[in-house]
Motif scaffolding. Sequence first.
Motif, PDB file in Angstrom:
ATOM      1  N   GLY A  43       1.010  -1.202  -0.178  1.00 48.65           N
ATOM      2  CA  GLY A  43      -0.081   0.217   0.254  1.00 48.65           C
ATOM      3  C   GLY A  43       0.986   1.299  -0.173  1.00 48.65           C
ATOM      4  N   VAL A  44       0.225   2.361  -0.279  1.00 46.97           N
ATOM      5  CA  VAL A  44       0.842   3.510  -0.492  1.00 46.97           C
ATOM      6  C   VAL A  44       1.425   3.885   1.237  1.00 46.97           C
ATOM      7  CG1 VAL A  44      -0.287   4.500  -2.048  1.00 46.97           C
ATOM      8  CG2 VAL A  44      -0.831   5.219   0.138  1.00 46.97           C
ATOM      9  N   SER A  45       2.444   4.733   1.171  1.00 46.51           N
ATOM     10  CA  SER A  45       3.106   5.348   2.453  1.00 46.51           C
ATOM     11  C   SER A  45       1.945   5.642   3.333  1.00 46.51           C
ATOM     12  CB  SER A  45       4.168   6.265   2.075  1.00 46.51           C
ATOM     13  OG  SER A  45       4.629   7.060   3.338  1.00 46.51           O
ATOM     14  N   ALA A  94       5.572  -9.248   6.643  1.00 41.73           N
ATOM     15  CA  ALA A  94       6.265  -8.278   6.040  1.00 41.73           C
ATOM     16  C   ALA A  94       5.246  -7.096   5.486  1.00 41.73           C
ATOM     17  CB  ALA A  94       7.021  -8.786   4.588  1.00 41.73           C
ATOM     18  N   ASN A  95       6.045  -6.032   5.062  1.00 42.96           N
ATOM     19  CA  ASN A  95       5.175  -4.810   4.459  1.00 42.96           C
ATOM     20  C   ASN A  95       6.196  -4.117   3.261  1.00 42.96           C
ATOM     21  OD1 ASN A  95       5.502  -1.916   5.478  1.00 42.96           O
ATOM     22  ND2 ASN A  95       5.535  -3.245   7.430  1.00 42.96           N
ATOM     23  N   TYR A  96       5.370  -3.700   2.419  1.00 40.21           N
ATOM     24  CA  TYR A  96       6.066  -3.138   1.235  1.00 40.21           C
ATOM     25  C   TYR A  96       5.553  -2.015   0.918  1.00 40.21           C
ATOM     26  CZ  TYR A  96      10.041  -4.854  -1.430  1.00 40.21           C
ATOM     27  OH  TYR A  96      11.286  -5.087  -2.005  1.00 40.21           O
ATOM     28  N   PRO A  97       6.154  -0.642   0.752  1.00 48.51           N
ATOM     29  CA  PRO A  97       5.209   0.247   0.136  1.00 48.51           C
ATOM     30  C   PRO A  97       5.259   0.419  -1.432  1.00 48.51           C
ATOM     31  CG  PRO A  97       7.691   0.960   0.595  1.00 48.51           C
ATOM     32  CD  PRO A  97       7.356  -0.449   0.880  1.00 48.51           C
ATOM     33  N   LEU A  98       4.044   0.816  -1.809  1.00 54.50           N
ATOM     34  CA  LEU A  98       4.007   1.308  -3.116  1.00 54.50           C
ATOM     35  C   LEU A  98       4.314   2.589  -3.499  1.00 54.50           C
ATOM     36  CD1 LEU A  98       0.576  -0.494  -3.986  1.00 54.50           C
ATOM     37  CD2 LEU A  98       3.336  -1.401  -4.598  1.00 54.50           C
ATOM     38  N   ILE A  99       5.185   2.984  -4.267  1.00 53.26           N
ATOM     39  CA  ILE A  99       5.774   4.291  -4.383  1.00 53.26           C
ATOM     40  C   ILE A  99       5.581   4.705  -5.863  1.00 53.26           C
ATOM     41  CG2 ILE A  99       7.641   4.087  -2.435  1.00 53.26           C
ATOM     42  CD1 ILE A  99       9.608   3.548  -4.401  1.00 53.26           C
ATOM     43  N   PRO A 100       5.694   6.183  -5.868  1.00 54.41           N
ATOM     44  CA  PRO A 100       5.498   6.669  -7.273  1.00 54.41           C
ATOM     45  C   PRO A 100       6.211   6.237  -8.489  1.00 54.41           C
ATOM     46  CG  PRO A 100       5.586   8.541  -5.626  1.00 54.41           C
ATOM     47  CD  PRO A 100       5.932   7.387  -4.717  1.00 54.41           C
ATOM     48  N   LEU A 146      -5.788  10.471   4.147  1.00 54.57           N
ATOM     49  CA  LEU A 146      -4.253  10.221   4.116  1.00 54.57           C
ATOM     50  C   LEU A 146      -3.203  11.577   4.052  1.00 54.57           C
ATOM     51  CD1 LEU A 146      -1.583   8.247   3.155  1.00 54.57           C
ATOM     52  CD2 LEU A 146      -2.499   8.504   1.020  1.00 54.57           C
ATOM     53  N   ALA A 147      -3.834  12.717   3.281  1.00 55.79           N
ATOM     54  CA  ALA A 147      -3.206  13.879   3.234  1.00 55.79           C
ATOM     55  C   ALA A 147      -2.905  14.485   4.480  1.00 55.79           C
ATOM     56  CB  ALA A 147      -4.258  14.834   2.491  1.00 55.79           C
ATOM     57  N   GLN A 148      -4.030  14.232   5.631  1.00 57.68           N
ATOM     58  CA  GLN A 148      -4.046  14.678   6.798  1.00 57.68           C
ATOM     59  C   GLN A 148      -2.887  14.067   7.712  1.00 57.68           C
ATOM     60  OE1 GLN A 148      -7.921  13.424   8.797  1.00 57.68           O
ATOM     61  NE2 GLN A 148      -7.539  14.794  10.373  1.00 57.68           N
ATOM     62  N   ARG A 192      -0.599  12.499   6.356  1.00 61.38           N
ATOM     63  CA  ARG A 192       1.181  12.938   5.869  1.00 61.38           C
ATOM     64  C   ARG A 192       1.558  14.406   6.343  1.00 61.38           C
ATOM     65  NH1 ARG A 192       1.550  10.297  -0.171  1.00 61.38           N
ATOM     66  NH2 ARG A 192       1.826   8.183   0.359  1.00 61.38           N
ATOM     67  N   ASN A 193       0.387  15.191   6.495  1.00 56.58           N
ATOM     68  CA  ASN A 193       0.640  16.551   6.712  1.00 56.58           C
ATOM     69  C   ASN A 193       1.271  16.811   8.056  1.00 56.58           C
ATOM     70  OD1 ASN A 193       0.579  18.920   4.833  1.00 56.58           O
ATOM     71  ND2 ASN A 193      -1.420  18.116   4.427  1.00 56.58           N
ATOM     72  N   GLU A 194       0.869  15.794   8.920  1.00 57.79           N
ATOM     73  CA  GLU A 194       1.331  15.780  10.348  1.00 57.79           C
ATOM     74  C   GLU A 194       2.840  15.453  10.415  1.00 57.79           C
ATOM     75  OE1 GLU A 194      -0.836  13.032  12.908  1.00 57.79           O
ATOM     76  OE2 GLU A 194      -2.743  14.288  12.314  1.00 57.79           O
ATOM     77  N   ARG A 195       3.269  14.665   9.349  1.00 58.22           N
ATOM     78  CA  ARG A 195       4.715  14.470   9.259  1.00 58.22           C
ATOM     79  C   ARG A 195       5.604  15.500   8.361  1.00 58.22           C
ATOM     80  NH1 ARG A 195       7.297   8.721   9.450  1.00 58.22           N
ATOM     81  NH2 ARG A 195       6.606   8.469  11.632  1.00 58.22           N
ATOM     82  N   ARG A 196       5.066  15.778   7.268  1.00 59.68           N
ATOM     83  CA  ARG A 196       5.722  16.714   6.498  1.00 59.68           C
ATOM     84  C   ARG A 196       4.693  17.540   6.066  1.00 59.68           C
ATOM     85  NH1 ARG A 196       8.752  13.310   1.997  1.00 59.68           N
ATOM     86  NH2 ARG A 196       8.770  11.348   3.394  1.00 59.68           N
ATOM     87  N   PRO A 197       4.600  18.853   6.863  1.00 58.71           N
ATOM     88  CA  PRO A 197       3.434  19.657   6.621  1.00 58.71           C
ATOM     89  C   PRO A 197       3.734  20.586   5.133  1.00 58.71           C
ATOM     90  CG  PRO A 197       4.506  20.021   8.741  1.00 58.71           C
ATOM     91  CD  PRO A 197       5.305  19.063   8.230  1.00 58.71           C
ATOM     92  N   GLY A 198       2.830  20.693   4.417  1.00 62.26           N
ATOM     93  CA  GLY A 198       2.958  21.568   3.180  1.00 62.26           C
ATOM     94  C   GLY A 198       3.881  20.817   2.207  1.00 62.26           C
ATOM     95  N   SER A 199       4.137  19.695   2.438  1.00 59.08           N
ATOM     96  CA  SER A 199       4.930  18.930   1.484  1.00 59.08           C
ATOM     97  C   SER A 199       4.076  18.545   0.074  1.00 59.08           C
ATOM     98  CB  SER A 199       5.760  17.805   1.784  1.00 59.08           C
ATOM     99  OG  SER A 199       4.709  16.763   2.258  1.00 59.08           O
ATOM    100  N   LYS A 200       4.664  18.169  -1.132  1.00 64.38           N
ATOM    101  CA  LYS A 200       4.321  17.465  -2.325  1.00 64.38           C
ATOM    102  C   LYS A 200       3.542  16.042  -1.791  1.00 64.38           C
ATOM    103  CE  LYS A 200       4.316  15.492  -6.752  1.00 64.38           C
ATOM    104  NZ  LYS A 200       5.036  14.583  -7.504  1.00 64.38           N
ATOM    105  N   TYR A 201       4.408  15.329  -0.882  1.00 68.06           N
ATOM    106  CA  TYR A 201       4.013  14.200  -0.619  1.00 68.06           C
ATOM    107  C   TYR A 201       2.667  13.990   0.180  1.00 68.06           C
ATOM    108  CZ  TYR A 201       4.747  10.465   3.216  1.00 68.06           C
ATOM    109  OH  TYR A 201       4.607   9.503   4.077  1.00 68.06           O
ATOM    110  N   ALA A 202       2.299  15.383   0.928  1.00 68.52           N
ATOM    111  CA  ALA A 202       1.186  15.272   1.702  1.00 68.52           C
ATOM    112  C   ALA A 202       0.068  15.874   0.852  1.00 68.52           C
ATOM    113  CB  ALA A 202       1.721  16.209   2.966  1.00 68.52           C
TER     114      ALA A 202
END
Lengths: 274, 274
Positions: free
Chosen positions: A154-156, A176-182, A211-213, A215-225
Motif C-alpha cells: 500500500g502507499v506510504s 512483511a510490508n512493502y510500500p507502493l511508491i510513485p 491520508l493527506a491529513q 502525511r501533513n502531520e509528518r511533513r507539513p506542506g510537502s508535495k508528499y502530503a
Amino acid sequence: MPNRSVFFVSDGTGITAETFGNSILAQFTAKPRRVRRPFIDTEDKARQVVAEINQVADQEGKPPIVFITLVNEDIRDVVTNTACRGMVLDMFRTFVEPLEREFGIKSNHRVGRFSDAAKSQEYDDRIEAINFSLAHDDGQSSRNLELADVILVGVSRSGKTPTSLYLAMQHGIKAANYPLIPEDFERNKLPSALAPFKAKCFGLSIDPGRLAQIRNERRPGSKYAALENCRYEVNEAETMMRREGIGWLSSTHKSIEEIATTILRDIRPDRLIY
Amino acid sequence: MPNRSVFFVSDGTGITAETFGNSILAQFTAKPRRVRRPFIDTEDKARQVVAEINQVADQEGKPPIVFITLVNEDIRDVVTNTACRGMVLDMFRTFVEPLEREFGIKSNHRVGRFSDAAKSQEYDDRIEAINFSLAHDDGQSSRNLELADVILVGVSRSGKTPTSLYLAMQHGIKAANYPLIPEDFERNKLPSALAPFKAKCFGLSIDPGRLAQIRNERRPGSKYAALENCRYEVNEAETMMRREGIGWLSSTHKSIEEIATTILRDIRPDRLIY
C-alpha cells in the motif's frame, strides 16, 4: 455514566477481565471511569482493593461495577462477600462450572493464563514473528520474503506497519510490508521482489483526504502530503492491486484489529483454527 | 480434551470471545481444537456456522463448546436455538442484562467494539505511540526522549523490543528502549542520554543461560552469544540498575503481557486508570 467507576480485578494481568468488561461496557452509551487492578494474588491485596471499591462507592453514591477473574477461592471470597459494596460480575464462576459438568473434569484453578506462555513454542514463534516483521518493515529487506505468511502492500502511511506488528504480536504471523511508491506507478508494475509472492500479498488503501491529513502531520506542506498527490497515489495503487488480483481493503474506518482479522480470514484462514 | 472443538463466534473480530474463551479454557488441562469465526453479521452466515458446528458435533460425538458475542438478537437466535448442537456460552446475554438493570438504561446493541475505535483520539494516540516506539527502538534515537512515557533498558536480546511495541500497541504508551552494551559497563555508567530520565527507566534482565540460547540462534558460536559473556553482561547490567535505582524484573519466565502490566503498575500506575 458519569460518576460510575468500573474495576477490573485479577490475579494475573487483568487483560482478560478488561477485554471482556470493555466489550460489555461498549453496549452502553456513556464512558465510565475504568480502573485495572492486576496481580491481586493474596487476600491482603484483595482486601486493599475492596477498601478502594468501597471508598469509590461512597464517593459516587452507587456501587462500582467490578469484573473479576480470580481463580483462588479464598481471594475471590474477599471480593464477592457482602463487605464489598461493588456489583461483582464473576466471569470465571459463571462459565467454568457449567464446563466442568460438560467435560466431566475439574478445572485446575490455574492463575494467570499468560504465565506458562513464556515457555511455549507458540510464544517463541510470536517473538520470532515480531523480529521478522520489524526486519521487513517498509520494504527494508527483500530477503526471506518466501518465509513471510503475509505481505502487506500500500502507499506510504496507509496503515501497513501497525497492522504487520499486530499480526506478528497477536497471531505469530510473519507479516512483511512493502510500500507502493510513485516509481512503481510510473513503471506500472508491482515491485519486482513481490512478483513471486502475489498470492500472499494483501493491500491496504485509505481515503485520500485522511491520508493527506496523516502525511501533513509528518511533513507539513510537502508535495508528499498534498491532497492531489494523495489522490493520485491512492488511485494508482488501487488500480494496480485490482489489475494484479491482490485483495485489499480500505483502512480508513477500520481498527488494526478489524484489518488484521479480515486479512487472516482472507489470506490465512488456517490461522483462525489452532 | 482430544476430539473436542471450541468455536468463537462473533459479529465483530471475535477477539473478545476468543480472549475470554481461552482464559476459561486455560482452567482445564487439555488443549481443544479452536476455531474463530469472525464477522458473522447476517442470519445466513450464522446458519453456515451452525452447519459447521453440527458437522463437528457428528464427527466428534460430543457437542462443541461455542463462545458467542453476538449483539443482534435475530442472528443470536440462529446460534442459540435448539437446531444448533453446540454447548453455547452466551457472554453478552449473561452480563449485559444485569447491567441494564443496574444502570437503569438499555444497551445499544452495538456491533463490534473496535468499529468506532478507528476514529477516536485514543486510537490516534496508539498509532503515534507505535511510531514513537519504532523510531526509538534499540537506542536508534535520543531525540525526544523527554516525550517517552517509559524507557526500557537492558542487555541485547533481553526482551525490550517486543515489550516496547506491546506497550505502544495495547496501551498507547510511548516506550523507547535503549540497550546496555559492554562499553557502558566499562565506563561503569548509564548511557548519558538516559541520565535526565532515570525516573522513567525500567530494566529488563534475563537468565544468562536463556540469553546465550537466544543469542546463539542469531550468531552461533560468537563471543556475543557465549555463556560466559552473557553471564558478565547480565551481572554488570543488574549491578548498574541496582546502583542507579532503576526498577527491573527478569523477563525469563514472563510473557510480554505480564512484563508490560508490571511496568505500567510500577512506572505509570495512572495508565491503569482511564
